[in-house]
Write a protein that holds these residues in place. Structure first.
Motif, mmCIF file in Angstrom:
data_model
loop_
_atom_site.group_PDB
_atom_site.id
_atom_site.type_symbol
_atom_site.label_atom_id
_atom_site.label_comp_id
_atom_site.label_asym_id
_atom_site.label_seq_id
_atom_site.Cartn_x
_atom_site.Cartn_y
_atom_site.Cartn_z
ATOM 1 N N ALA A 71 0.791 12.183 0.274
ATOM 2 C CA ALA A 71 1.712 11.559 0.939
ATOM 3 C C ALA A 71 2.572 10.770 -0.069
ATOM 4 C CB ALA A 71 1.127 10.828 1.850
ATOM 5 N N TYR A 72 3.541 11.163 -0.839
ATOM 6 C CA TYR A 72 4.178 10.615 -1.958
ATOM 7 C C TYR A 72 5.063 9.354 -1.449
ATOM 8 C CZ TYR A 72 3.875 15.084 -4.363
ATOM 9 O OH TYR A 72 3.603 16.414 -4.703
ATOM 10 N N GLY A 73 5.363 9.276 -0.147
ATOM 11 C CA GLY A 73 6.133 8.399 0.306
ATOM 12 C C GLY A 73 5.521 6.840 0.360
ATOM 13 N N SER A 74 4.072 6.961 0.544
ATOM 14 C CA SER A 74 3.552 5.902 0.856
ATOM 15 C C SER A 74 2.412 5.501 -0.326
ATOM 16 C CB SER A 74 2.357 6.004 2.079
ATOM 17 O OG SER A 74 1.816 7.299 2.174
ATOM 18 N N LEU A 75 2.120 6.876 -1.069
ATOM 19 C CA LEU A 75 1.384 6.497 -2.393
ATOM 20 C C LEU A 75 2.154 5.540 -3.488
ATOM 21 C CD1 LEU A 75 -0.270 10.095 -3.313
ATOM 22 C CD2 LEU A 75 -1.489 7.605 -2.916
ATOM 23 N N ILE A 76 3.282 5.647 -3.541
ATOM 24 C CA ILE A 76 4.287 5.172 -4.560
ATOM 25 C C ILE A 76 4.000 3.622 -4.391
ATOM 26 C CG2 ILE A 76 5.840 7.190 -4.981
ATOM 27 C CD1 ILE A 76 7.982 5.557 -3.369
ATOM 28 N N GLU A 77 3.722 3.131 -3.074
ATOM 29 C CA GLU A 77 3.678 1.691 -2.776
ATOM 30 C C GLU A 77 2.154 1.179 -3.457
ATOM 31 O OE1 GLU A 77 6.337 0.395 -2.001
ATOM 32 O OE2 GLU A 77 7.353 1.803 -0.641
ATOM 33 N N ASP A 78 1.448 1.869 -3.936
ATOM 34 C CA ASP A 78 0.108 1.469 -4.277
ATOM 35 C C ASP A 78 0.423 0.776 -5.595
ATOM 36 O OD1 ASP A 78 -0.813 2.614 -2.148
ATOM 37 O OD2 ASP A 78 -1.975 4.196 -3.373
ATOM 38 N N LYS A 79 -0.508 -0.233 -5.846
ATOM 39 C CA LYS A 79 -0.390 -1.002 -7.184
ATOM 40 C C LYS A 79 -0.475 -0.134 -8.287
ATOM 41 C CE LYS A 79 -2.794 -4.993 -9.530
ATOM 42 N NZ LYS A 79 -2.240 -4.293 -10.531
ATOM 43 N N LEU A 80 0.379 -0.194 -9.239
ATOM 44 C CA LEU A 80 0.433 0.573 -10.393
ATOM 45 C C LEU A 80 -0.390 0.014 -11.484
ATOM 46 C CD1 LEU A 80 2.172 3.126 -11.299
ATOM 47 C CD2 LEU A 80 3.840 1.596 -12.077
ATOM 48 N N GLU A 81 -1.221 0.990 -12.005
ATOM 49 C CA GLU A 81 -2.014 0.576 -13.209
ATOM 50 C C GLU A 81 -1.173 0.750 -14.294
ATOM 51 O OE1 GLU A 81 -5.294 -0.288 -13.120
ATOM 52 O OE2 GLU A 81 -5.169 -0.153 -10.834
ATOM 53 N N PRO A 82 -1.730 -0.171 -15.471
ATOM 54 C CA PRO A 82 -0.930 -0.141 -16.671
ATOM 55 C C PRO A 82 -1.192 1.456 -17.231
ATOM 56 C CG PRO A 82 -2.242 -1.854 -16.633
ATOM 57 C CD PRO A 82 -2.679 -1.176 -15.401
ATOM 58 N N SER A 83 -0.014 1.826 -17.923
ATOM 59 C CA SER A 83 0.086 3.188 -18.515
ATOM 60 C C SER A 83 0.572 3.284 -19.804
ATOM 61 C CB SER A 83 0.723 4.176 -17.440
ATOM 62 O OG SER A 83 2.203 3.851 -17.228
ATOM 63 N N VAL A 84 0.647 4.458 -20.419
ATOM 64 C CA VAL A 84 1.218 4.653 -21.594
ATOM 65 C C VAL A 84 2.499 5.448 -21.603
ATOM 66 C CG1 VAL A 84 0.965 5.469 -23.903
ATOM 67 C CG2 VAL A 84 -0.844 4.613 -22.833
ATOM 68 N N ILE A 85 3.709 5.027 -22.008
ATOM 69 C CA ILE A 85 5.042 5.437 -21.945
ATOM 70 C C ILE A 85 5.293 6.042 -23.115
ATOM 71 C CG2 ILE A 85 7.430 5.423 -21.339
ATOM 72 C CD1 ILE A 85 6.548 3.336 -18.993
ATOM 73 N N GLY A 86 5.823 7.257 -23.420
ATOM 74 C CA GLY A 86 6.368 8.011 -24.685
ATOM 75 C C GLY A 86 7.635 7.967 -24.906
ATOM 76 N N GLU B 146 2.090 10.179 -10.026
ATOM 77 C CA GLU B 146 2.233 9.056 -10.908
ATOM 78 C C GLU B 146 3.773 8.888 -11.241
ATOM 79 O OE1 GLU B 146 -0.093 11.634 -10.377
ATOM 80 O OE2 GLU B 146 -1.781 10.889 -10.853
ATOM 81 N N LEU B 147 4.352 10.106 -11.424
ATOM 82 C CA LEU B 147 5.658 10.072 -11.941
ATOM 83 C C LEU B 147 6.524 9.335 -10.736
ATOM 84 C CD1 LEU B 147 7.959 11.133 -13.932
ATOM 85 C CD2 LEU B 147 8.229 13.077 -12.335
ATOM 86 N N LEU B 148 6.362 9.488 -9.627
ATOM 87 C CA LEU B 148 7.205 8.846 -8.690
ATOM 88 C C LEU B 148 6.976 7.356 -8.575
ATOM 89 C CD1 LEU B 148 7.062 11.408 -5.817
ATOM 90 C CD2 LEU B 148 9.139 10.688 -7.088
ATOM 91 N N SER B 149 5.573 6.962 -8.789
ATOM 92 C CA SER B 149 5.146 5.457 -8.819
ATOM 93 C C SER B 149 5.704 4.891 -9.698
ATOM 94 C CB SER B 149 3.593 5.563 -8.728
ATOM 95 O OG SER B 149 2.981 6.111 -7.781
ATOM 96 N N ILE B 150 5.599 5.499 -11.126
ATOM 97 C CA ILE B 150 6.300 4.580 -11.974
ATOM 98 C C ILE B 150 7.758 4.450 -11.904
ATOM 99 C CG2 ILE B 150 6.651 6.269 -13.770
ATOM 100 C CD1 ILE B 150 5.037 4.173 -15.718
ATOM 101 N N ALA B 151 8.583 5.394 -11.477
ATOM 102 C CA ALA B 151 9.938 5.423 -11.283
ATOM 103 C C ALA B 151 10.143 4.530 -10.036
ATOM 104 C CB ALA B 151 10.325 6.954 -10.894
ATOM 105 N N ASP C 242 12.719 1.267 -9.754
ATOM 106 C CA ASP C 242 13.982 1.370 -8.995
ATOM 107 C C ASP C 242 13.961 0.494 -7.821
ATOM 108 O OD1 ASP C 242 16.171 2.941 -7.976
ATOM 109 O OD2 ASP C 242 14.853 3.793 -6.402
ATOM 110 N N ARG C 243 12.695 -0.029 -7.448
ATOM 111 C CA ARG C 243 12.436 -0.975 -6.375
ATOM 112 C C ARG C 243 13.064 -2.380 -6.742
ATOM 113 N NH1 ARG C 243 6.307 -1.383 -5.180
ATOM 114 N NH2 ARG C 243 6.176 -1.689 -7.483
ATOM 115 N N GLU C 244 13.027 -2.514 -8.028
ATOM 116 C CA GLU C 244 13.404 -3.800 -8.883
ATOM 117 C C GLU C 244 14.940 -3.947 -9.012
ATOM 118 O OE1 GLU C 244 11.392 -6.495 -9.428
ATOM 119 O OE2 GLU C 244 9.883 -5.377 -8.456
ATOM 120 N N HIS C 245 15.541 -2.784 -9.030
ATOM 121 C CA HIS C 245 17.008 -2.287 -9.554
ATOM 122 C C HIS C 245 17.854 -2.017 -8.602
ATOM 123 C CE1 HIS C 245 14.414 -2.994 -13.197
ATOM 124 N NE2 HIS C 245 15.486 -3.478 -13.786
ATOM 125 N N ASN C 246 17.356 -0.815 -7.777
ATOM 126 C CA ASN C 246 18.273 -0.416 -6.857
ATOM 127 C C ASN C 246 19.852 -0.064 -7.147
ATOM 128 O OD1 ASN C 246 16.497 -0.049 -4.375
ATOM 129 N ND2 ASN C 246 16.502 -2.205 -4.262
#
Lengths: 485, 490, 99
Positions: B250-265, B468-473, B477-481
């Protein structure tokens, strides 16, 4: 100079599946034009293929039947060329990883007489691959019409090595291949319906020469005898050409069955740049050992193996087995009846002669009644043979009874009872009839007494006539001899 | 709420308004139709719009809602589809003259899924003919214009899909992405566009360009909207043999979960020459944002990047040359009037029916497969594709996400690249390799140039890690819109 | 294969193979453009792909098939709705030259 022909065959067999190779639209023949299609068959934008499991399994079965190596993995390639009978303008086929490699087809050449078995030989196969069939074009004066009902049906291409050397061998090869495929339930192999089609690659070379001559591909061979005739003609044509010092061109020729000659076909432009590449819409097939083993267990006994068993286990004569063995249903009927009567020779005779005769008398159009619809069951035939063997009825009565069994479907015992056909075995009655016969033909009686053994038959005839054939022949014989001694 | 206000809403907002009965699907749909009628003569995102049918579906949705039989969150939300996705009874032109009169007799799997979810399907969106192009200039029916600057291209090939969302003609749309055809136009039009992992969304009913690369994907104003839409269209389809059997989260609700710190390349090959400075600056700000959020940013290397363009164009054109062979003037495509025999029908119908880029690519593809050249071109490209996949696999051992710009430049002017295939091909440099590797990637708006042209950043995820991809995006996006800003068209 | 063999194409041969009729102008234009593209593609010829398996699918799987159970085919209207020319429920094509 003597010439030798070398022939390789490409046989296309439509697999008997319910639905098409890459979509679940039904397969069928003789239906309304374009009534067996969908977006996949028509190649509409966005349509995608999905493999038919049954077609894969049947192909493996053919491979095992013909002793091929079954590929561990095989994949699908697109063969690209434009033609109106091919909806996508590419055919999904197998290019460099076919489902089966190698294999052989056992053939039998004609014997000296139909009663004598001919020579057997194994013809080597190159490969077998699976592909989709194309639609059907009908040509008219000004244009052509396309019916896509056949398009997308699963089609197996069985490619032989250049390992056939005469039209007779070609005929024997096709016959044997067809019998095996029908046996295994792969296809009905009806050439009239296009279920089995054949192209031949033919070349000739001076006898003793190693390398092959220039090969000519022969098409439009629509019947088994058409194949034989076409190949025969083409070999003669090539030899004549060579004898006249002419060159053989590598080309495709067409057999014209009415006029009985071959003509070159206009070569398709660049017909050989098919731009094969792996079909990205389909995943490869992996065939593991368990699967192969499972299919192996389902394989039928091959026709020639069955024939050998019939010789060895049942001592059936060649002429009978050669009538029986090409037809699996007939063999099954025979074996079922024989299991009950345990009299292979007699049962086989009845099946091959009497039953076959009755079945073909029921011909509608061109089709004789299939044996599984025979009104005479294996049980009824076994009962008949046993009644005769026990002496309960005479052979002649049996012969008379059989057509009636066929038309009514009744068991022989019931008919015998109904018609009062039981053999007369009452000693007193036989005594008096025999006495009467001797009185009526004193001449024969004297001759017999004088040592002429054959004279007794005249007396037997009288007894049989008087009893309408129902007297027990053994008893009549004994009685006459007793009365005459 | 006026129709102009309605069209500025996101799908999430519209869905709420519907469920609170503050708006009907009919009112919403009518508002988007009104907006289309106001702006589409300038934008030309639509090739076809059946208003009556659109509104009829909206009424049916309202009826369902009245009876408590709503099919889900997006029931009653209007959508339009790129004109390569089949809808029964609707035209499908692929922006090609050869399919000008074709009506699809069947629904694509995504269409069926949208219908099952109650989404209102109306209209066919413009594209580069058969999805071949990066500017939507290759449409046989005229180009689409970038809503932010009508003199600029909207990107392509799904330029109609991105422009329609940017111009508020629909709240969401579907496109297809073979080498960047969703992400690049999303970036150029300032909306969110996503290409899912190859195999996540069924291709059944999508007129194929390059079968091993094509994926259908969603457009929207926000990552949230795109997640909601992806949830509906994803999932295994037995009608597509390349579709992957996986559960759809359920991507639509999963992306609202708290995001763990991750590694971005950050692949160093992507940040070299050729990148517009304003694009660079915007992406740098994105990098800063993620760093501040506690994510670790590292430099990585994808040395095969420069090979991705020749590999892509060889594979894509080869597959296309075969996929497009069916458009032949025989069964359902327009037939040339000048053909005398069957061979003529093919060559003339295709010569007349295809545009220049399609012809160019079909010829290039046929060449790469032809006798004598297969090994040097097609097979070699397939082998090099393996190296590109391995590159990504190696990098994804180290990182969770890869961050790049979506396009080296913002929207360019019409005609700027149309006669120079190589420079046009190079505009896909950042997006192409993900298709070759089959990976999911999303373009998210991340600012504007000083001339108010949108800029997009791309996030690439691990295969099948859409959540994971949608969550980090979404975190960005939620901050900038930026996707919620409207171009001045009205 | 040497460079001159892989950076030019016989446009007449290939356009015929692809069954696309080109105008004289198109041929001229494409010859130049595709020549440039092929030159650009030379990069591919330099890659070391020794022993590398080709990728046909990004995520290969095996044995993706369906049971042999038939479904409803199209009715004739669906088949013919887009046909440019038809007769007797069949598609009409100009005379096919030989088989």
């Amino acid at each position: 100079m003597k010439y030798e022909a070398v022939i390789g065959l490409e046989v296309h067999v439509q697999l008997d599946t319910k639905s098409k190779m890459f979509t679940r639209v039904p397969c069928g023949f003789g239906r309304e034009p374009n009534s067996l299609t969908d977006c996949v068959v028509l190649g509409l934008p966005g349509a995608l293929p999905v493999m038919n499991y049954e077609a894969i399994e049947k192909s493996i079965k053919v491979g095992l039947l013909l002793g091929c190596d079954i590929a561990e993995t095989c994949k699908w390639d697109r063969k690209n060329y434009f033609y109106p009978d091919m909806p996508k303008n590419y055919q999904i086929s197998q290019f460099d990883q076919p489902i089966c490699l190698g294999g052989e087809v056992e053939i039998e050449m004609p014997g000296e007489t139909p009663a004598v078995m001919g020579k057997h030989r194994n013809v080597q196969l190159t490969r077998i691959h699976l592909e989709e069939d194309v639609g059907k074009l009908t040509h008219y004066e000004k244009d052509s019409l396309v019916d896509y009902n056949r398009a997308g049906s699963p089609l197996l291409e069985i490619v032989s090595e250049p390992d056939l050397f005469s039209p007779e061998e070609v005929f024997a090869y096709l016959t044997s291949l067809r019998n095996s495929l029908v046996y295994a339930g792969i296809s009905a192999c009806d050439m009239e319906k296009g279920q089995l089609r054949c192209d031949a690659n033919i070349s000739v070379r001076p006898e003793g020469q190693q390398e092959l001559g220039t090969k000519v591909e022969l098409k439009n061979l629509n019947t088994i005898s058409g194949v034989k005739n076409g190949v025969e003609y083409e070999i003669k044509r090539q030899i004549r050409a060579l004898e006249k010092g002419e060159e053989i061109f590598q080309e495709t020729r067409r057999w014209n069955p009415e006029q009985k000659y071959t003509t070159p076909m206009r070569s398709k432009e660049m017909a050989h740049d098919y731009r094969y590449f792996p079909d990205p819409d389909l995943m490869p097939v992996k065939i593991n050992k368990d699967w192969v083993e499972k299919i192996k267990k389902e394989l039928p006994e091959k026709p020639f193996d069955k024939q050998r068993r019939f010789f060895q286990e049942m001592s059936l004569p060649y002429s009978i087995t050669s009538a029986l063995c090409p037809d699996l249903a007939l063999c099954n009927f025979f074996e079922k009846a024989n299991k009950l009567a345990n009299n292979p020779q007699k049962i086989a005779n009845w099946v091959v002669n009497d039953l076959q005769r009755e079945l073909s008398s029921k011909k509608t159009d061109d089709f004789q009644l299939p044996i599984d619809q025979s009104p005479v069951s294996p049980q009824n035939l076994a009962e008949l043979v046993m009644l005769i063997e026990k002496g309960s009825i005479s052979n002649n009565v049996g012969k008379e009874l059989f057509p009636e069994m066929f038309s009514t479907g009744k068991p022989p015992s019931e008919l015998v009872k109904e018609k009062g056909l039981e053999v007369k075995s009452d000693q007193g009655e036989i005594d008096s009839i025999c006495t009467q016969a001797i009185e009526e033909d004193q001449d024969a009686a004297e001759k017999f007494r004088g040592g002429k053994e054959g004279a007794i038959n005249a007396l037997k005839g009288r007894v049989m006539k008087a009893t309408r054939g129902q007297a027990n022949p053994k008893l009549v014989d004994q009685t006459l001899r007793r009365l005459l001694s | 709420m006026s129709s102009i206000e309605i069209v500025d809403n996101t799908v999430s907002q519209l869905s709420l308004l519907l469920s609170e009965k503050k708006l009907s699907s009919f009112e919403i749909t009518q508002a988007f139709i009104d907006q289309t009628n106001r702006v589409d003569d300038r934008v030309h995102a639509f090739l076809h719009l059946d208003e009556k049918n659109f509104l009829k579906q909206a009424e049916e949705s309202d009826e369902r809602r009245k009876n408590g039989k709503t099919k889900g969150k997006l029931d009653g939300i209007p959508i339009a589809l790129k004109d390569v996705i089949s809808v029964e009874g609707q035209p499908l032109t692929a922006a090609s003259k050869i399919l000008e009169n074709y009506i699809s007799p069947y629904d694509a799997t995504v269409t069926r899924k949208l219908k099952d979810a109650g989404v209102i399907i109306g209209g066919r969106l413009n594209l580069d003919e058969f999805a071949m192009g990066s500017s939507t200039e290759n449409s046989a029916f005229g180009p689409t214009h970038n809503p932010w600057n009508l003199d600029c291209v909207p990107g392509g090939s799904s330029g109609g899909s991105s422009a329609a969302v940017a111009a508020r003609e629909v709240p969401i749309s579907l496109g297809s992405d073979t080498g960047g055809s969703i992400r690049q136009p999303a970036s150029l039009c300032g909306v969110v566009g996503m290409k899912p992992t190859y195999g996540m969304v069924s291709r059944f009913g999508l007129a194929a360009f390059a079968s091993s690369l094509d994926q259908i994907g969603p457009f929207g104003k926000t990552v949230k909207d795109v997640s909601l839409l992806l949830e509906i269209i994803s999932g295994h389809d037995p009608l597509d043999s390349t579709s992957f059997p996986r559960e759809v989260p359920a991507y639509g609700s999963l992306i609202e979960d708290k995001l763990e710190p991750s590694v971005i390349g950050l692949p160093k090959e992507f940040f070299g020459e050729g990148m517009d400075q304003e694009v660079r600056d915007s992406v740098d700000k994105v990098i800063d944002f993620y760093r501040e959020q506690g994510h670790k940013i590292i430099e990585v290397s994808l040395p095969t990047t420069e090979l991705s363009i020749p590999v892509y164009y060889m594979i894509a054109t080869a597959e296309a040359s075969s996929n497009l062979a069916r458009y032949d003037g025989i069964r359902y495509t327009s037939r040339s009037k000048y053909s005398e025999n069957a061979i003529d029908v093919y060559a003339k119908s295709r010569g007349e029916g295809f545009g220049e880029e399609v012809k160019r690519r079909c010829i290039l593809g046929a060449y790469g497969l032809s006798s004598g050249y297969y090994d040097a071109f097609y097979l070699r490209a397939q082998k090099t594709r393996t190296l590109i996949r391995e590159d990504f696999n190696r990098v994804f051992d180290e990182v969770d996400t890869i961050l790049t710009p979506t396009s080296p430049t913002p929207a360019f002017k019409f005609g700027e690249k149309s006669d120079d295939p190589i420079s046009m091909y190079l505009s896909d440099i950042y997006t192409i390799s993900t298709n070759l590797a089959g990976l999911p990637a999303i373009s998210v708006p991340c600012g504007f140039t000083k001339n108010r042209l949108p800029i997009g950043m791309q996030l690439i995820g691990k295969a099948f890690h859409e959540s994971e991809l949608l969550s980090i995006a979404h975190a960005y996006d939620r901050e900038h819109n930026f996707g919620c800003e409207s171009p001045q068209l009205v | 294969m040497n460079e001159s063999e892989t950076n030019s194409m016989d446009i007449d041969y290939v356009s015929n193979l692809a069954r696309i009729e080109l105008t004289v102008d198109e041929k001229e234009k494409f010859r130049g453009q595709l020549g440039d593209v092929l030159k650009y593609f030379q990069k591919l010829q330099k890659v070391d792909v020794e022993g590398v398996e080709p990728t046909a699918h990004a995520f290969p799987r095996y044995n993706v098939w369906d049971e042999d159970s038939p479904k409803e085919p199209y009715n004739i209207d669906q088949v013919m709705m887009n046909a440019p020319q038809s007769r007797n429920n069949q598609i009409v094509v100009p005379k096919v030259v030989e088989d």
